[in-house]
Design an enzyme around this catalytic site. Structure first.
Site, mmCIF file in Angstrom:
data_model
loop_
_atom_site.group_PDB
_atom_site.id
_atom_site.type_symbol
_atom_site.label_atom_id
_atom_site.label_comp_id
_atom_site.label_asym_id
_atom_site.label_seq_id
_atom_site.Cartn_x
_atom_site.Cartn_y
_atom_site.Cartn_z
ATOM 1 N N HIS A 99 -74.219 46.675 -25.426
ATOM 2 C CA HIS A 99 -74.531 47.325 -24.149
ATOM 3 C C HIS A 99 -73.503 46.850 -23.112
ATOM 4 C CE1 HIS A 99 -78.748 48.522 -25.265
ATOM 5 N NE2 HIS A 99 -78.627 47.486 -26.085
ATOM 6 N N HIS A 133 -74.852 47.312 -31.870
ATOM 7 C CA HIS A 133 -74.354 48.004 -30.676
ATOM 8 C C HIS A 133 -74.282 47.033 -29.520
ATOM 9 C CE1 HIS A 133 -78.733 48.608 -30.987
ATOM 10 N NE2 HIS A 133 -78.798 48.700 -29.661
#
Lengths: 188, 188
Positions: free
Chosen positions: A176, A174
């Site tokens: 950010h 993931h």
């Protein structure tokens, strides 16, 4: 995504789902029960949510170390339920390959997570192979789209944590995307 | 890459080029003069190098604001001279599309910058277009290769600053790869 996301999910995700999610303008009782149920599994790996800045940092490190013990297990993560919409999220951008949604525990006025819908071995960036370049490029371009949608394209930071010492606590790659305030240096 | 890189380039780059660069095991006098000459241009935009942690943060922000005034000028940056080897660097990885070299002002025991050799409009991530996805994916995969070569593949962070409020101070897209210590949260 931080492990504190999971510790905070029952209350904060409920609030967001009511106020922010385009898919859940009014939250039905079923979803409340679903969130509370989903919350039970991951929280076992998480320490108490810290109230202070220093405490928060240490919590993140502890959460990351705990999560790392299952990093290579291939087990599903909370992201699978977010992708399937079993757990609602505040979605910023979505296409056939990626999903972007607000982090439930933001570290800046804008804090969005961008994830591949298909993990395909990318538990972390440290597992990237040449075959992953297409999705990696698409994720970075999606991060720019997210910045545009959130009104921060003139100033934003993308951060990818790989492994426990970088504070990774969910083993599904993931990105950010942070902005909306002056970001500091060094970056953690 | 920080503006302090440029403020430190005359002494530190010289030291690195002698001790680290695979292309400059022994630094010839010509290169010393070249570094000293190259150092004159960018330093005009930079405040004094700060000695304290707080000072360093503020310097970075000031340097980023100064650099942003020329963000869209399309002017060459110090990276062009690093790519052309006019300014030597401590290279970690290189292929036909990207170059990775140690940041002269590291924020962690390992701190490497990964850049595209051809900027192609990517002054910052906020300028990314669909046509850039190939190089963006290659840059992220190269970051993993860098982490392997530096012995930090089990724990590293990739950071991309886009715009002044994210502390970007060189307008040629670059990825920071940091590791070798426990990284903190939030990431700046």
């Amino acid at each position: 995504m931080s492990c504190r996301y999971m510790a905070a999910v029952s209350s904060s995700l409920l609030r967001r789902s009511i106020t922010l999610s385009p898919f859940n303008p009014l939250k039905p009782p079923n979803s409340i029960r679903l969130i509370q149920s989903s919350f039970q599994l991951p929280v076992r790996q998480c320490p108490r949510r810290a109230m202070s800045r220093v405490g928060a940092t240490h919590d993140e490190e502890a959460a990351a170390r705990a999560a790392a013990t299952e990093a290579d297990s291939g087990a599903p993560t909370i992201f699978d339920k977010i992708i399937s919409k079993e757990i609602p999220s505040s979605i910023v951008y979505e296409d056939d390959k990626v999903l972007a949604f607000h982090d439930i525990n933001p570290q800046a006025p804008v804090h969005v997570l961008v994830i591949p819908k298909l993990r395909d071995g990318l538990t972390e960036l440290g597992k990237a192979e040449p075959r992953h370049e297409d999705i990696l490029g698409h994720l970075l371009h999606a991060s720019k789209i997210v910045a545009e949608k959130e009104g921060i394209v003139d100033g934003f930071r993308v951060v990818i944590n790989s492994g426990a010492s970088a504070c990774q606590s969910v083993y599904h790659l993931h990105l950010h995307v942070l902005g909306g305030r002056q970001l500091k240096w060094p970056p953690g």
